[in-house]
Design a protein around this motif. Structure first.
Motif, PDB file in Angstrom:
ATOM      1  N   ARG A  91     -13.762  67.482  55.779  1.00 58.03           N
ATOM      2  CA  ARG A  91     -14.177  67.406  54.381  1.00 58.03           C
ATOM      3  C   ARG A  91     -14.646  66.004  54.030  1.00 58.03           C
ATOM      4  NH1 ARG A  91      -8.674  70.625  52.882  1.00 58.03           N
ATOM      5  NH2 ARG A  91      -9.320  72.605  53.839  1.00 58.03           N
ATOM      6  N   ALA A  92     -15.753  65.962  53.326  1.00 61.91           N
ATOM      7  CA  ALA A  92     -16.437  64.733  52.919  1.00 61.91           C
ATOM      8  C   ALA A  92     -17.199  64.108  54.088  1.00 61.91           C
ATOM      9  CB  ALA A  92     -15.486  63.702  52.310  1.00 61.91           C
ATOM     10  N   ARG A  93     -16.594  64.101  55.288  1.00 57.41           N
ATOM     11  CA  ARG A  93     -17.288  63.479  56.433  1.00 57.41           C
ATOM     12  C   ARG A  93     -18.416  64.367  56.933  1.00 57.41           C
ATOM     13  NH1 ARG A  93     -20.206  61.542  58.918  1.00 57.41           N
ATOM     14  NH2 ARG A  93     -20.128  60.360  60.863  1.00 57.41           N
ATOM     15  N   VAL A  95     -18.750  67.986  55.708  1.00 52.86           N
ATOM     16  CA  VAL A  95     -19.103  68.902  54.620  1.00 52.86           C
ATOM     17  C   VAL A  95     -18.599  68.299  53.315  1.00 52.86           C
ATOM     18  CG1 VAL A  95     -18.961  71.246  53.720  1.00 52.86           C
ATOM     19  CG2 VAL A  95     -18.780  70.860  56.172  1.00 52.86           C
ATOM     20  N   ALA A  96     -19.499  68.082  52.363  1.00 51.17           N
ATOM     21  CA  ALA A  96     -19.127  67.500  51.072  1.00 51.17           C
ATOM     22  C   ALA A  96     -19.301  68.534  49.968  1.00 51.17           C
ATOM     23  CB  ALA A  96     -19.976  66.262  50.783  1.00 51.17           C
ATOM     24  N   TYR A  97     -18.597  68.301  48.854  1.00 48.96           N
ATOM     25  CA  TYR A  97     -18.544  69.298  47.786  1.00 48.96           C
ATOM     26  C   TYR A  97     -18.851  68.637  46.442  1.00 48.96           C
ATOM     27  CZ  TYR A  97     -16.444  72.997  44.842  1.00 48.96           C
ATOM     28  OH  TYR A  97     -16.210  73.978  43.916  1.00 48.96           O
ATOM     29  N   VAL A  98     -19.764  69.241  45.679  1.00 50.80           N
ATOM     30  CA  VAL A  98     -20.081  68.787  44.316  1.00 50.80           C
ATOM     31  C   VAL A  98     -19.626  69.887  43.366  1.00 50.80           C
ATOM     32  CG1 VAL A  98     -21.897  68.091  42.713  1.00 50.80           C
ATOM     33  CG2 VAL A  98     -22.049  67.441  45.125  1.00 50.80           C
ATOM     34  N   ALA A  99     -18.606  69.594  42.555  1.00 54.26           N
ATOM     35  CA  ALA A  99     -17.987  70.606  41.700  1.00 54.26           C
ATOM     36  C   ALA A  99     -18.785  70.837  40.419  1.00 54.26           C
ATOM     37  CB  ALA A  99     -16.560  70.190  41.359  1.00 54.26           C
ATOM     38  N   GLN A 100     -18.395  71.892  39.696  1.00 57.48           N
ATOM     39  CA  GLN A 100     -19.082  72.261  38.458  1.00 57.48           C
ATOM     40  C   GLN A 100     -18.858  71.233  37.366  1.00 57.48           C
ATOM     41  OE1 GLN A 100     -18.315  76.259  37.250  1.00 57.48           O
ATOM     42  NE2 GLN A 100     -18.994  75.965  35.163  1.00 57.48           N
ATOM     43  N   SER A 101     -17.629  70.763  37.226  1.00 58.07           N
ATOM     44  CA  SER A 101     -17.294  69.841  36.144  1.00 58.07           C
ATOM     45  C   SER A 101     -16.963  68.473  36.710  1.00 58.07           C
ATOM     46  CB  SER A 101     -16.110  70.373  35.332  1.00 58.07           C
ATOM     47  OG  SER A 101     -15.729  69.429  34.353  1.00 58.07           O
ATOM     48  N   ALA A 102     -17.932  67.559  36.634  1.00 55.40           N
ATOM     49  CA  ALA A 102     -17.696  66.202  37.129  1.00 55.40           C
ATOM     50  C   ALA A 102     -16.655  65.485  36.288  1.00 55.40           C
ATOM     51  CB  ALA A 102     -19.007  65.417  37.129  1.00 55.40           C
ATOM     52  N   MET A 170     -21.220  60.471  45.347  1.00 57.77           N
ATOM     53  CA  MET A 170     -19.937  60.462  46.049  1.00 57.77           C
ATOM     54  C   MET A 170     -19.970  61.406  47.254  1.00 57.77           C
ATOM     55  SD  MET A 170     -16.154  61.569  44.677  1.00 57.77           S
ATOM     56  CE  MET A 170     -16.364  60.799  43.093  1.00 57.77           C
ATOM     57  N   ALA A 171     -20.611  62.565  47.075  1.00 57.56           N
ATOM     58  CA  ALA A 171     -20.702  63.536  48.170  1.00 57.56           C
ATOM     59  C   ALA A 171     -21.596  63.034  49.290  1.00 57.56           C
ATOM     60  CB  ALA A 171     -21.229  64.868  47.635  1.00 57.56           C
ATOM     61  N   LEU A 172     -22.656  62.304  48.953  1.00 64.56           N
ATOM     62  CA  LEU A 172     -23.657  61.896  49.940  1.00 64.56           C
ATOM     63  C   LEU A 172     -23.337  60.568  50.630  1.00 64.56           C
ATOM     64  CD1 LEU A 172     -26.765  62.883  47.796  1.00 64.56           C
ATOM     65  CD2 LEU A 172     -26.065  63.996  49.919  1.00 64.56           C
ATOM     66  N   ALA A 177     -23.311  66.455  56.959  1.00 62.63           N
ATOM     67  CA  ALA A 177     -24.296  67.391  57.502  1.00 62.63           C
ATOM     68  C   ALA A 177     -24.618  68.480  56.491  1.00 62.63           C
ATOM     69  CB  ALA A 177     -23.747  68.017  58.792  1.00 62.63           C
ATOM     70  N   VAL A 178     -23.626  68.829  55.660  1.00 64.79           N
ATOM     71  CA  VAL A 178     -23.783  69.918  54.691  1.00 64.79           C
ATOM     72  C   VAL A 178     -23.220  69.474  53.346  1.00 64.79           C
ATOM     73  CG1 VAL A 178     -23.058  72.271  54.068  1.00 64.79           C
ATOM     74  CG2 VAL A 178     -23.640  71.728  56.451  1.00 64.79           C
ATOM     75  N   VAL A 179     -23.933  69.789  52.256  1.00 65.69           N
ATOM     76  CA  VAL A 179     -23.414  69.561  50.900  1.00 65.69           C
ATOM     77  C   VAL A 179     -23.365  70.899  50.178  1.00 65.69           C
ATOM     78  CG1 VAL A 179     -23.720  68.388  48.693  1.00 65.69           C
ATOM     79  CG2 VAL A 179     -24.341  67.220  50.814  1.00 65.69           C
ATOM     80  N   VAL A 180     -22.218  71.190  49.570  1.00 69.03           N
ATOM     81  CA  VAL A 180     -22.043  72.404  48.768  1.00 69.03           C
ATOM     82  C   VAL A 180     -22.127  72.018  47.295  1.00 69.03           C
ATOM     83  CG1 VAL A 180     -20.482  74.284  48.153  1.00 69.03           C
ATOM     84  CG2 VAL A 180     -20.602  73.484  50.528  1.00 69.03           C
ATOM     85  N   PHE A 181     -23.101  72.567  46.573  1.00 67.31           N
ATOM     86  CA  PHE A 181     -23.247  72.342  45.133  1.00 67.31           C
ATOM     87  C   PHE A 181     -22.731  73.590  44.416  1.00 67.31           C
ATOM     88  CE2 PHE A 181     -26.552  69.716  47.054  1.00 67.31           C
ATOM     89  CZ  PHE A 181     -26.467  68.531  46.335  1.00 67.31           C
ATOM     90  N   ASP A 182     -21.619  73.453  43.699  1.00 70.71           N
ATOM     91  CA  ASP A 182     -20.987  74.611  43.056  1.00 70.71           C
ATOM     92  C   ASP A 182     -21.272  74.597  41.547  1.00 70.71           C
ATOM     93  OD1 ASP A 182     -19.494  76.784  42.384  1.00 70.71           O
ATOM     94  OD2 ASP A 182     -17.564  75.961  42.992  1.00 70.71           O
ATOM     95  N   GLU A 183     -22.311  75.317  41.129  1.00 70.32           N
ATOM     96  CA  GLU A 183     -22.701  75.411  39.712  1.00 70.32           C
ATOM     97  C   GLU A 183     -22.751  74.027  39.063  1.00 70.32           C
ATOM     98  OE1 GLU A 183     -23.228  78.403  37.988  1.00 70.32           O
ATOM     99  OE2 GLU A 183     -21.898  79.923  38.827  1.00 70.32           O
ATOM    100  N   PRO A 184     -23.463  73.060  39.648  1.00 70.57           N
ATOM    101  CA  PRO A 184     -23.362  71.681  39.156  1.00 70.57           C
ATOM    102  C   PRO A 184     -24.082  71.410  37.843  1.00 70.57           C
ATOM    103  CG  PRO A 184     -24.996  71.798  40.890  1.00 70.57           C
ATOM    104  CD  PRO A 184     -24.371  73.154  40.806  1.00 70.57           C
TER     105      PRO A 184
END
Length: 615
Positions: A91-93, A95-102, A170-172, A177-184
């Protein structure tokens, strides 16, 4: 694994609960793959499993859930075979995650820079100095203001749209290799959403990032994704190229989503005919309101939110109030409801003055104006059953108790198309759309003449939001109730409203019937809102950004006078010597709309049709 794939998901199953208790399968054998550098969208209603699937790419299942079968591969890594330490390292290294509510994801006590670079330092990928330089470069790529110094601020010192882009930085920061954008962008207003989407798309292209974009909005997905996986009930309903899914959907559920995304044409005027002698249900004249101490000289609050706003709502009609976050829409509703006092102006209800303070209003005035808030989760008491929630207004307004209250409560549930079986459930056991229907049922329990709807569909997915709009129309026809419908989505307002007012920085910059929003001319700010609603076609975002990239014409400094046009700093057609020197007068366009602008109707029409006024 196919050599060209960065992500490969096969037979993924996720369950809620654990034996010996009942177990419910919420993701039911899902397959898909994503090529390196490709953007895949996961789309569907709330509860379709899209976020659950996205989180499985990080080897994560939410509390009460577990991944029960299948495989998830990121590059050469078999995610589900990793132990806890391996998944933390992933995680983060990788696959990174961008949540809905920053706003909920940032620590309010730490600077932005400390939080953005933390993943890089945690995984020991670079020194602090190198991480800070890389963060600043990302801030610049994401079109954030003052990229060299914005990291020194705290989360509360930046806007919601800026915070969402900072979360992407923060995610980038670790070059995942992969970024997940969850309803950003779901919680953002339309103009801010476009800025954030454009920034995300630019950075994804520049870095060649593989991305998974979770959304319920097909129009947004059309701008971001190369391919789409359509989900319903934990199953894949369709998997194809974005153009194919939009133009020739194979599955009936996909066609349903498309129908809900394409806002219906505005209906014929449904207002009942009224005599000129009958006063409007609600009339506001020259309203000014805000927060803070009242200035003795001006009689106005220190933070003025509304300035000289006038409107009227005839009995049985719907008024739309549109504008960006911070334009004063919710403050207007709070003043009408008596939750906030007013500094100046008159508010008339049925032709009679309406006291500013709620405590000064009669029981009947209190009953006739109800408000439905944006967030049903915080508006409903989580410890009460639905029967209790609906029983309170029945007892307060109509003194109904016992069997009579029970009968009326069931009628209200039927009115908002909810089954009687939910009466003994708590809000936590309901979906977002069901909670919002309970909110409406509670307002209707008072049998009001006017319901103030504050962004009631903005937190709902497309299909559920469309159902709520249909419900509003039915209630209006059956009960004759009037609405003030607050939104930042101009398409939604046009679909259900008779009249519209546009607020910008607390000023009413345009007012007229909904048809005035169908085509130019309109106020330059209204044009910005109209053209910020994403179209259901790939390439719309790129075309819009190319139109809006022109520099604004120069404008000399002016006195900071509240009487000048509030939109002048952002207006692409501002006039030197007028907009920065003279207050605009109220101008009536041929369409019947009233606007605050120095430009003539003919000049606005010419500029907007030539797209000289960009969105």
């Amino acid at each position: 694994m196919n050599a060209g794939n960065m992500i490969e998901v096969r037979g993924l199953r996720v369950v809620a609960g654990a034996a010996p208790d009942p177990v419910v399968e919420i993701v039911k054998g899902v397959d898909f793959s994503v090529k390196k550098g490709e953007v895949l969208a996961l789309i569907g209603e709330s509860g379709s499993g899209k976020t659950t699937i996205a989180l499985s790419l990080l080897g994560y299942a939410r509390a009460g859930c577990s991944i029960s079968g299948g495989s998830v591969r990121i590059g050469e890594v078999d995610v589900l075979s990793l132990d806890q330490a391996g998944r933390r390292a992933l995680r983060a290294r990788k696959v990174a995650y961008v949540a809905q509510s920053a706003s909920a994801a940032f620590n309010p006590a730490r600077t932005i820079m400390d939080q953005v670079i933390e993943p890089a330092l945690l995984h020991r990928l670079m020194t602090r100095d190198v991480a800070c330089k890389k963060a600043i470069a990302l801030f610049r790529s994401l079109a954030l203001p003052t990229p060299e110094t914005i990291g020194e601020r705290y989360p509360h010192q930046v806007s919601g749209g800026q915070l969402q882009r900072l979360m992407a930085a923060m995610a980038l920061i670790t070059d995942p290799a992969v970024v997940v954008f969850d309803e950003p962008t779901t919680a953002l207003d339309v103009t801010t959403q476009i800025e954030v989407l454009a920034a995300f798309k630019r950075v994804i292209r520049e870095l060649g990032t593989t991305a998974v974009y979770v959304s319920h909005d097909l129009a947004v997905v059309a701008q971001m994704a190369d391919r789409v996986v359509v989900l319903n009930g934990g199953l894949v309903k369709e998997n194809g190229e974005i153009a194919q899914v939009l133009d020739a959907p194979v599955d009936a559920y996909t066609r349903q989503l498309l129908a809900a995304s394409r806002h219906p044409d505005a209906p014929a005027d449904a207002r009942p005919a009224t005599s000129a002698a009958v006063p409007p249900l609600l009339e506001i004249r020259g309203l000014s309101a805000g927060y803070g101490r009242i200035d003795r000289t001006t009689g106005l609050p220190a933070a003025r939110i509304l300035d000289d706003v006038s409107l009227s709502i005839p009995r049985g009609s719907t008024l739309g109030v549109i504008g960006e976050s911070g334009s004063g829409k919710t403050t207007l509703a709070r003043v009408i409801a008596g939750l906030l006092g007013r500094a100046r102006g008159e508010v008339l209800f049925n032709g009679e003055p309406l006291p500013a303070e709620l405590s000064q209003r009669t029981h009947e005035q209190y009953r006739q104006i109800q408000i439905v808030f944006q967030n049903a989760d915080t508006a409903l008491n989580p410890s009460h059953t639905i029967a209790d929630i609906l029983g309170r207004p029945l007892a307060f307004y109509h003194r109904l108790r016992g069997a009579a209250a029970r009968k009326r409560m069931l009628e209200l549930l039927d009115l908002v198309k909810l089954p009687a079986s939910i009466a003994e459930r708590n809000p936590a056991g309901l979906s977002g759309g069901q909670k919002q229907r309970v909110n409406f049922a509670r307002a209707l329990a008072a049998e009001p003449a006017l319901i103030l709807c504050d962004e009631v569909t903005s937190a709902l997915d497309t299909v559920v939001g469309a159902a709520i709009l249909d419900l509003l129309g039915e209630l209006r026809r059956e009960l004759g109730v009037s609405y003030m419908f607050i939104s930042h989505d101009i398409s939604t307002v046009r679909a259900i409203c008779d009249d519209v007012i546009v607020l910008y920085a607390g000023h009413r910059v345009e007012a007229g019937q909904r048809d005035v929003l169908a085509a130019p001319p309109y106020h330059p700010y209204t044009g910005l809102l109209v053209n910020s609603v994403p179209a259901l076609r790939p390439g719309w975002l790129d075309a819009r950004c190319s139109v809006s990239s022109a520099a604004l014409p120069p404008l000399s400094a002016s006195d900071d006078s509240p009487e000048l046009c509030s939109f002048r700093a952002r207006c692409p057609v501002r006039i030197e010597g007028k907009c920065n020197a003279t207050a605009p007068s109220l101008r009536r366009l041929e369409s019947g709309a009233e606007i605050l602008c120095h430009h003539s109707s003919e000049e606005l029409d010419r500029l907007q049709r030539l797209e000289v006024i960009p969105a």
